[in-house]
Design an enzyme around this catalytic site. Structure first.
Site, PDB file in Angstrom:
ATOM      1  N   CYS A 199      72.142 -18.006  39.688  1.00 32.93           N
ATOM      2  CA  CYS A 199      73.063 -18.624  40.645  1.00 32.93           C
ATOM      3  C   CYS A 199      74.372 -19.027  39.969  1.00 32.93           C
ATOM      4  O   CYS A 199      75.026 -18.210  39.335  1.00 32.93           O
ATOM      5  CB  CYS A 199      72.376 -19.804  41.327  1.00 32.93           C
ATOM      6  N   GLY A 200      74.760 -20.285  40.057  1.00 33.34           N
ATOM      7  CA  GLY A 200      76.031 -20.723  39.501  1.00 33.34           C
ATOM      8  C   GLY A 200      76.155 -20.511  38.016  1.00 33.34           C
ATOM      9  O   GLY A 200      77.263 -20.385  37.493  1.00 33.34           O
TER      10      GLY A 200
END
Length: 200
Positions: free
Chosen positions: A103-104
Site C-alpha cells: 500500500c502506501g
C-alpha cells in the site's frame, strides 16, 4: 535454525490489516518480529492500537536483519515524515537484504526512486504515478510482485503479500506455500489437509 529478526516498521496511522498474516506466520516459523519506529516513542495505528517500538530506525542494520516490512499508512501520502523509512529500505536493498512494502509503503519507495528499475505493483498504477516517479513502465497489474529482494503489493492483498514474503524467505516448500495461500485467500478447505499433513 536461528533466523535474523524481521523488522516491521511502525508509525502513526499504520494500516493494521496489511501485515498480520505475514508477521504471524513468520513468527510461527521461528522468526523474531521486532517493531521499528522513527524513535522509541509509542505510535498509534489507524485502528487505534498503541504500539511501543522495539527499536529506533537509526539503530537497525541490514546485516543484522532478515527483512524490513513497510506497511501502508495515511502519513505516506500526507507528509514527508515517513521518508526516513524509505531511505532505510534503500540501505537494505543496497545490502542485498529483502524489503517488503504494501500500500502506501510502495509510494514511499517510489518517491525514493527504488521502483524506477524494478518490477512492482501497488493499489493502482495512477496512485504511484502521482508520486512523479520514473518507474511507470515497470508497473505490473498483479496482487503482489517480487523482483529480486523487493516485494510490493496493494492494500487489498495482505495474503498475496504474505505468500511472496514466505516464498522469498523460503519459509515453506512450494506445495505447502500453495496450500497456505489457497486456504487463506480462497477459503479452500482441501488446502487445510495439506497444511495439517505438513505440520502447519
Amino acid at each position: 535454525m536461528t533466523h535474523k529478526p524481521v523488522y516491521l516498521a511502525v508509525y502513526d496511522t499504520l494500516a493494521d490489516w496489511e501485515t498480520g498474516h505475514t508477521t504471524a506466520y513468520l513468527a510461527r516459523a521461528g522468526y523474531e518480529i521486532r517493531t521499528v519506529g522513527a524513535s522509541l516513542a509509542p505510535v498509534k495505528s489507524v485502528g487505534g492500537l498503541r504500539i511501543q517500538p522495539d527499536a529506533a530506525l537509526d539503530d537497525v542494520r541490514p546485516e543484522d536483519s532478515a527483512l524490513l516490512i513497510l506497511p501502508g499508512a495515511d502519513l505516506w501520502d500526507t507528509s514527508d515524515e515517513l521518508a526516513p523509512f524509505a531511505r532505510k529500505a534503500r540501505e537494505f536493498l543496497d545490502a542485498d537484504v529483502p524489503v517488503a512494502a504494501i500500500c502506501g509503503g510502495t509510494a514511499g519507495l517510489a518517491r525514493e526512486g527504488l521502483l524506477d528499475d524494478r518490477a512492482h505493483t501497488s493499489a493502482v498504477s495512477f496512485y504511484l504515478a502521482a508520486t512523479g516517479y520514473k518507474g511507470g513502465e515497470r508497473y505490473v497489474d498483479a496482487d503482489a510482485v517480487t523482483d529480486g529482494k523487493l516485494i510490493t503489493a496493494g492494500p487489498t492483498e495482505p495474503v498475496a503479500f504474505a505468500r511472496e514474503v514466505f516464498g522469498l524467505l523460503g519459509v515453506y516448500e512450494a506445495e505447502v506455500l500453495d496450500a497456505w495461500y489457497r486456504l487463506f485467500h480462497d477459503s479452500d478447505a482441501e488446502a487445510y489437509a495439506v497444511l495439517e499433513a505438513a505440520g502447519q
